[in-house]
Each structure stands twice: as C-alpha cells, then as structure tokens.
Design a protein around this motif. Structure first.
Motif, PDB file in Angstrom:
ATOM      1  N   PHE A 176       0.462  -1.034   0.159  1.00  0.00           N
ATOM      2  CA  PHE A 176       0.209  -0.339   0.006  1.00  0.00           C
ATOM      3  C   PHE A 176       1.363   1.624  -0.048  1.00  0.00           C
ATOM      4  O   PHE A 176       0.078   2.151  -0.423  1.00  0.00           O
ATOM      5  CB  PHE A 176      -0.644  -0.212   1.564  1.00  0.00           C
ATOM      6  CG  PHE A 176      -2.239  -1.136   0.929  1.00  0.00           C
ATOM      7  CD1 PHE A 176      -3.295  -0.057  -0.200  1.00  0.00           C
ATOM      8  CD2 PHE A 176      -2.110  -2.078   1.507  1.00  0.00           C
ATOM      9  CE1 PHE A 176      -4.048  -0.742  -0.532  1.00  0.00           C
ATOM     10  CE2 PHE A 176      -3.342  -2.651   1.297  1.00  0.00           C
ATOM     11  CZ  PHE A 176      -4.466  -2.516   0.247  1.00  0.00           C
ATOM     12  N   LEU A 177       2.067   1.058   0.707  1.00  0.00           N
ATOM     13  CA  LEU A 177       3.250   2.355   0.577  1.00  0.00           C
ATOM     14  C   LEU A 177       3.917   2.404  -1.115  1.00  0.00           C
ATOM     15  O   LEU A 177       3.103   3.840  -1.299  1.00  0.00           O
ATOM     16  CB  LEU A 177       3.542   2.118   1.301  1.00  0.00           C
ATOM     17  CG  LEU A 177       3.985   2.389   2.948  1.00  0.00           C
ATOM     18  CD1 LEU A 177       4.694   1.818   4.201  1.00  0.00           C
ATOM     19  CD2 LEU A 177       3.011   3.351   3.544  1.00  0.00           C
ATOM     20  N   VAL A 178       2.985   1.462  -1.382  1.00  0.00           N
ATOM     21  CA  VAL A 178       4.325   2.190  -2.903  1.00  0.00           C
ATOM     22  C   VAL A 178       3.061   2.266  -3.740  1.00  0.00           C
ATOM     23  O   VAL A 178       2.901   2.992  -4.510  1.00  0.00           O
ATOM     24  CB  VAL A 178       4.758   0.495  -3.645  1.00  0.00           C
ATOM     25  CG1 VAL A 178       4.825   0.675  -4.631  1.00  0.00           C
ATOM     26  CG2 VAL A 178       6.054  -0.082  -2.737  1.00  0.00           C
ATOM     27  N   ALA A 179       1.637   1.430  -3.951  1.00  0.00           N
ATOM     28  CA  ALA A 179       0.540   2.155  -4.206  1.00  0.00           C
ATOM     29  C   ALA A 179       0.414   3.360  -4.170  1.00  0.00           C
ATOM     30  O   ALA A 179       0.092   4.294  -5.015  1.00  0.00           O
ATOM     31  CB  ALA A 179      -0.861   0.888  -4.051  1.00  0.00           C
ATOM     32  N   VAL A 204       0.930   9.838  -9.635  1.00  0.00           N
ATOM     33  CA  VAL A 204       0.217   9.600 -11.578  1.00  0.00           C
ATOM     34  C   VAL A 204      -1.066  10.426 -10.880  1.00  0.00           C
ATOM     35  O   VAL A 204      -1.234  11.566 -12.220  1.00  0.00           O
ATOM     36  CB  VAL A 204      -0.851   8.392 -11.995  1.00  0.00           C
ATOM     37  CG1 VAL A 204      -2.284   8.158 -12.759  1.00  0.00           C
ATOM     38  CG2 VAL A 204       0.020   7.593 -11.829  1.00  0.00           C
ATOM     39  N   LEU A 205      -1.447  11.298  -9.908  1.00  0.00           N
ATOM     40  CA  LEU A 205      -2.026  12.322  -9.993  1.00  0.00           C
ATOM     41  C   LEU A 205      -1.784  13.736  -9.816  1.00  0.00           C
ATOM     42  O   LEU A 205      -2.606  14.200 -10.407  1.00  0.00           O
ATOM     43  CB  LEU A 205      -2.640  11.786  -8.046  1.00  0.00           C
ATOM     44  CG  LEU A 205      -3.557  12.972  -7.256  1.00  0.00           C
ATOM     45  CD1 LEU A 205      -5.038  12.895  -8.438  1.00  0.00           C
ATOM     46  CD2 LEU A 205      -4.215  13.339  -6.194  1.00  0.00           C
ATOM     47  N   ALA A 206      -0.139  13.699  -9.920  1.00  0.00           N
ATOM     48  CA  ALA A 206       0.508  14.831  -9.960  1.00  0.00           C
ATOM     49  C   ALA A 206       0.916  14.661 -11.508  1.00  0.00           C
ATOM     50  O   ALA A 206       0.132  16.694 -12.129  1.00  0.00           O
ATOM     51  CB  ALA A 206       1.575  14.464  -8.980  1.00  0.00           C
ATOM     52  N   VAL A 207       0.366  14.243 -12.242  1.00  0.00           N
ATOM     53  CA  VAL A 207       0.434  14.213 -14.012  1.00  0.00           C
ATOM     54  C   VAL A 207      -1.115  14.561 -14.550  1.00  0.00           C
ATOM     55  O   VAL A 207      -1.238  15.893 -15.147  1.00  0.00           O
ATOM     56  CB  VAL A 207       0.656  13.345 -14.238  1.00  0.00           C
ATOM     57  CG1 VAL A 207       0.280  13.424 -16.130  1.00  0.00           C
ATOM     58  CG2 VAL A 207       2.515  12.837 -13.782  1.00  0.00           C
TER      59      VAL A 207
END
Length: 138
Positions: free
Chosen positions: A33-36, A43-46
C-alpha cells in the motif's frame, strides 16, 4: 482491463512471496500500500491540475468502502496464496467477482448500468466458472 486482470495473480504471487520472506503478510500488505500510494500520488500529480482539490467534501462516505475492500483483498490473498496456491486463490477471487458483478449489474447498484440477469447471462457465468475451475484441475 486485460492487463489489470493479468496483474492480479502477479500481485498475489509477489505479495504472498514478500509476506513469506518478511514473515508477516500484514507487513507485506502495508509495504504494497505504501508503494501503491506513492504511485497513485505520482499519477495524480500528472493528471490533476495544481490547486484543484480532491472533491471529497460532498462525497457519500459509503463510497470510501472501496479502500477497505482493496485492503481486505490484499490481506486475504497475501495470507492465503502461500498455503492454498495462487491459482486456487485467484479461482475463488474470479468466482466472487462473477457473482458480485452479476448482482451489481442486475440491480444497477452503485450507479452501474443495469443489465438483467437473464438465463443466457447466468449460463455464460456458469460456463466461465467451469472454465476457470478446469484450469485449476490437476
């Protein structure tokens, strides 16, 4: 969606192996979950314009249950796969998905486009279930 489907057994195998290596399926799930989270935030930042909020203020709280269901899946598969086998575990995941998807579609739950659970559809689900079962017969 085919790639996402391919990823599910790979996720199960990798995370269950990590859980065995760490001696803790829960630690393996937490790391997953940390990696996810890091991946999702990147992805959200992009894809999210800067300064735009997430829009959670008016969101019904029951929609957040999806996060709990993901955690339940990851913890379950991480605990079970080393003992039950990845193929057998994924068989039951697929069977559960077929049943719940048919019910969600039939009743139009959670805003899904309604699709009647006809005899033809039930037959298709039964055939898919039989096919998945046959792939696991040894």
């Amino acid at each position: 969606m085919l790639l996402a489907g391919i990823g599910i057994p790979v996720l199960a195998a990798l995370n269950s192996a990590l859980g065995v290596r760490l001696g803790s399926p829960v630690a393996a799930a937490a790391i997953l979950f940390l990696v996810a989270l890091a991946t999702t935030l990147a992805v959200l930042a992009v894809y999210r314009p800067p300064g735009q909020g997430l829009g959670l203020s008016g969101t019904p709280r029951h929609l957040l249950l999806a996060g709990t269901l993901v955690a339940f899946y990851v913890l379950s598969i991480t605990f079970i796969a080393p003992h039950f086998g990845v193929g057998n575990a994924v068989f039951f995941v697929l069977l559960g998905q077929l049943i719940s998807a048919a019910l969600i579609d039939h009743f139009g739950l959670f805003g899904a486009r309604p699709a009647e659970l006809s005899l033809t559809r039930l037959s298709g689900i039964a055939l898919m279930t039989a096919g998945v079962f046959l792939t696991q017969k040894v």
